[in-house]
Enzyme design. Structure first.
Site, PDB file in Angstrom:
ATOM      1  CD  GLU A 123    -117.705   2.397  17.215  1.00 30.51           C
ATOM      2  OE1 GLU A 123    -118.387   3.408  16.744  1.00 30.51           O
ATOM      3  OE2 GLU A 123    -117.064   1.629  16.231  1.00 30.51           O
ATOM      4  N   GLY A 143    -116.965  -3.541  11.587  1.00 33.75           N
ATOM      5  CA  GLY A 143    -116.493  -4.695  11.568  1.00 33.75           C
ATOM      6  C   GLY A 143    -116.122  -4.819  10.119  1.00 33.75           C
ATOM      7  CD  GLU A 144    -114.554  -6.805   6.051  1.00 31.80           C
ATOM      8  OE1 GLU A 144    -113.824  -5.839   6.845  1.00 31.80           O
ATOM      9  OE2 GLU A 144    -114.593  -6.536   5.100  1.00 31.80           O
ATOM     10  CB  SER A 145    -120.756  -6.064   5.865  1.00 31.21           C
ATOM     11  OG  SER A 145    -119.818  -5.886   4.938  1.00 31.21           O
ATOM     12  CB  ILE A 202    -111.903   2.183  10.165  1.00 24.16           C
ATOM     13  CG1 ILE A 202    -111.600   3.452  11.222  1.00 24.16           C
ATOM     14  CG2 ILE A 202    -110.974   1.334  10.021  1.00 24.16           C
ATOM     15  CD1 ILE A 202    -111.327   2.648  12.537  1.00 24.16           C
ATOM     16  NE  ARG A 203    -110.563  -2.665   4.334  1.00 20.89           N
ATOM     17  CZ  ARG A 203    -110.359  -2.586   3.159  1.00 20.89           C
ATOM     18  NH1 ARG A 203    -109.246  -1.563   2.738  1.00 20.89           N
ATOM     19  NH2 ARG A 203    -110.893  -3.298   2.249  1.00 20.89           N
ATOM     20  CB  CYS A 234    -118.474   1.397   9.955  1.00 18.37           C
ATOM     21  SG  CYS A 234    -117.132   1.274   8.660  1.00 18.37           S
ATOM     22  CG  HIS A 257    -115.776   3.101  13.502  1.00 15.97           C
ATOM     23  ND1 HIS A 257    -116.334   1.954  13.768  1.00 15.97           N
ATOM     24  CD2 HIS A 257    -115.613   3.140  12.143  1.00 15.97           C
ATOM     25  CE1 HIS A 257    -115.889   1.155  12.785  1.00 15.97           C
ATOM     26  NE2 HIS A 257    -115.593   1.801  11.884  1.00 15.97           N
ATOM     27  NE  ARG A 304    -118.121  -4.785   2.183  1.00 17.92           N
ATOM     28  CZ  ARG A 304    -117.627  -5.839   1.860  1.00 17.92           C
ATOM     29  NH1 ARG A 304    -117.575  -6.784   0.826  1.00 17.92           N
ATOM     30  NH2 ARG A 304    -116.439  -5.825   2.813  1.00 17.92           N
TER      31      ARG A 304
END
Ligand code: GLN
Length: 192
Positions: free
Chosen positions: A174, A48-50, A136-137, A80, A172, A107
């Site tokens: 998942e 997600g977004e840390s 993903i990023r 991630c 990822h 990051r």
């Protein structure tokens, strides 16, 4: 039977839950509160977004209690953004989060051209079949202390590693049909 928690504050929560539900002898639990932490045998920190997850963890006073649980041996797997949450050092940011794992991560380590990409890897320790990896990023690990076990590298950058009760992956699992990383983590829980 083991109970695996998924930190359910932000990010790819449902995808991890769906994977875990396909495994036999696994119960899944969303973790949103301190009470949820006491009923799990292992914890997944989703992608997600840390920075967003860090803010929510701070707001609900969850950062320190979860860090303590991890230090006390709770098996944890960061995918991630989850990897960023576990890192003791983040090379391109001053703020850290749980800071329990002896790695330095970068990051958004893959520049804009390669923001997101997919590849396959052979890792006999994890699976007999090629494993699909989706980035993903994504971050990668720039430095791993010597007691950190490197599990996978792509282009000489570390993208999966393990230290005692902590597993991290830049990618990822998942988001793929391949359950080998989820099985690997459940085995970590069973054999701790
Ligand atoms: N770029 C995100 C971060 O820095 C991680 C991306 C992801 O989890 N897919 O937190």
């Amino acid at each position: 039977m083991i109970t695996v928690g998924v930190l359910a504050l932000q990010g790819a929560i449902a995808e991890h839950i769906n994977c875990l539900k396909k495994l036999p002898a696994v119960t899944v639990r969303e973790v949103k509160t301190l009470a949820d932490l006491n009923s799990i045998d292992g914890l997944i920190l989703p992608g997600g977004e840390s920075t967003a997850m860090g803010k929510i963890l701070n707001y609900f006073n969850l950062l320190e209690p979860i860090a303590q649980k991890i230090k006390a041996g709770l098996p944890v797997w960061g995918t991630c953004a989850g990897m960023i949450l576990l890192a003791k050092n983040i090379s391109n940011q001053a703020e850290t989060y749980f800071a329990t794992m002896d790695i330095t991560v970068k990051r958004n380590a893959y520049g804009s051209q390669l923001d997101s990409f997919q590849t396959d890897i052979n890792l006999p320790e994890i699976s007999n079949n090629p494993i699909p990896l989706i980035f993903i990023r994504a971050p990668y690990i720039e430095v791993a202390q010597e007691h950190v076990e490197v599990l996978a590298k792509i282009d000489n950058n570390i993208v999966a590693a393990k230290q005692d009760n902590m597993l991290v992956t830049s990618f990822h699992p998942e988001l793929t049909q391949d359950l080998s990383w989820h099985k690997y983590f459940c085995n970590m829980i069973l054999h701790k």
